[in-house]
Design a protein around this motif. Sequence first.
Motif, PDB file in Angstrom:
ATOM      1  N   PHE A  30       0.832  -1.201   0.000  1.00  0.00           N
ATOM      2  CA  PHE A  30       0.000   0.000   0.000  1.00  0.00           C
ATOM      3  C   PHE A  30       0.871   1.258   0.000  1.00  0.00           C
ATOM      4  O   PHE A  30       2.051   1.238   0.354  1.00  0.00           O
ATOM      5  N   ARG A  31       0.224   2.360  -0.400  1.00  0.00           N
ATOM      6  CA  ARG A  31       0.849   3.687  -0.369  1.00  0.00           C
ATOM      7  C   ARG A  31      -0.079   4.597   0.434  1.00  0.00           C
ATOM      8  O   ARG A  31      -1.098   5.055  -0.075  1.00  0.00           O
ATOM      9  N   LEU A  32       0.302   4.845   1.660  1.00  0.00           N
ATOM     10  CA  LEU A  32      -0.561   5.597   2.561  1.00  0.00           C
ATOM     11  C   LEU A  32      -0.527   7.087   2.263  1.00  0.00           C
ATOM     12  O   LEU A  32       0.523   7.658   1.945  1.00  0.00           O
ATOM     13  N   SER A  33      -1.694   7.718   2.420  1.00  0.00           N
ATOM     14  CA  SER A  33      -1.742   9.179   2.441  1.00  0.00           C
ATOM     15  C   SER A  33      -1.922   9.682   3.867  1.00  0.00           C
ATOM     16  O   SER A  33      -1.599  10.831   4.167  1.00  0.00           O
ATOM     17  N   SER A  34      -2.424   8.802   4.776  1.00  0.00           N
ATOM     18  CA  SER A  34      -2.682   9.205   6.159  1.00  0.00           C
ATOM     19  C   SER A  34      -2.325   8.074   7.111  1.00  0.00           C
ATOM     20  O   SER A  34      -2.608   6.913   6.835  1.00  0.00           O
ATOM     21  N   PHE A  35      -1.740   8.452   8.239  1.00  0.00           N
ATOM     22  CA  PHE A  35      -1.419   7.480   9.283  1.00  0.00           C
ATOM     23  C   PHE A  35      -1.803   8.067  10.628  1.00  0.00           C
ATOM     24  O   PHE A  35      -1.508   9.233  10.916  1.00  0.00           O
TER      25      PHE A  35
END
Length: 393
Positions: A132-137
Motif C-alpha cells: 500500500f501507499r498511505l496518504s494518512s497514518f
Amino acid sequence: MRRQTHHPRRSVSPAPVSISLHADIFLEVARLSDRKAQLSLCRVSKEVYLTTRFLLYQNVYVRGSAANALVDTLDKKADLPPIVESLLFADDDAFVDIAQWERVIVQLQNLQLLGISPLIPLHSSWIPRLRFRLSSFESLSTVSAVWLDLLRRQSSLKHLSFGDSFHGDIPTSNELPLMQTIYAPGPVIAKFAKHLRFQHVRFDYDRYLASWSLLPSEALDFSLSSSKITTIRISAADLHKLLTHGAQDVLSPLEHIVLEEDRSWTDHLYTNTPLLTTSLGTVVAMLDGSFPQLKSLVLVCASRRGPYVRRRLLSSQDGNHFANTLSGVCSAPALCTFRFFTTTGKDSWVSWGTAEEAKVRFEAFSYYETWRGGVEDYGDEYKYVLNEDYEYL
C-alpha cells in the motif's frame, strides 16, 4: 332429499410475484442507507452482494474484538483486502491474531489511511512485502521504531496523527515530501516540525481544556522548522509562546487560527480581570501586519469540564462578549471573520470589526470537526463508516 355438506372455504394464497431489479438500483439504495440496511441488501442475492459489499469494506472503523473478527474475514476471503481503502483500529482494546494480520496487511494493496492502536503489531520483516501507499497514518498510542520505519518508506504520506509519544528516528522531508498535516501533542509536533514541512497543524490537548503548555525548548524546536503554516489549532498560551520564541517566520503565512479554550477564558469572568490581559487577549493583540494573509480567527470552547471544575460551560450567548472585546485589538489587514464555537451553537461574524459587521448563526453542525476545528477550507479525508459491532458476510 340429499343433505348438503358445507365445507369451510379454503384461503387461496396469491401466487408469488418475482420482482427483478438491476443490481445498480440496489447499489444506489445502499449508498443512501445505514450499515444495517447495507447488510440486509447484501443478503438479497449473490449479484447484489458482489455489487454493494465494497460499501462495507472500503472504509472500516473497528473497536475491541470486532477488529479480530474483521481480520479473520479479510484473511478467509482473499478478494476483500484489495477493497479496503481506510482502516482504523479505534480503541486500546482492539486486538488481532498476529498470523492472520500478517497475511492480511500484505494484501491491503489499496489502503490509503491506516490507524493503529497499542495491540496492532508490525514486524520489520513484513515491511518489504507491504504494497500500500498511505496518504494518512494515525496512532492512538506510542509509536514504536518499527512503525516509524514503515512511515519513512511511505513517500505518499500527507497526514499524520499521534495520540502519544514515539520511539525512533523521525522521517525527513526528503522521505516524506508531500506532508501537509499533523495532529499531535505539542512535544511531538515540535520534534516533527523540526524535520518535516507542514501546512496545517493541530495541537492535541486533553478533552476538557487546553491545560498544559509548551516548554520553551519545545517552542524553540518548532521555530527551527522550515514549514510555512497556513492553519493552526492551538491554545492561546502556546501560540503566544511560539511567537515569543522565534516562530514568526513559520507562522507568518497563517490564514486561519483556531484557539482552544484554556482556563483564562472563564477565569476572567469570575475575577473581573479584563479579557485583554489574559493569554487570549494578549495573543490576539499580537495579530497585526506580521500576518498579512490571516483571514479568520476561531474560538473553540470546551465541550465538558473536568471532575474538579464546576464552572459553567461557555455558550453561544458568550460570543458577543468575546467578539466585541477582541475586535478592537486585531490589526491583521485581511482578518475579517471571527467565529465562536460552543456545544450550543456556531456563530460567525463577517466583516468583523467594521461598520458592515454582521453575525450569522449556524444551528446544525458537528461539534467535533475532524482536523479543521471549524475551518472549512481543508481536509475531508477523515470520514469513516462506523463498524463498532463488526458483522461479516
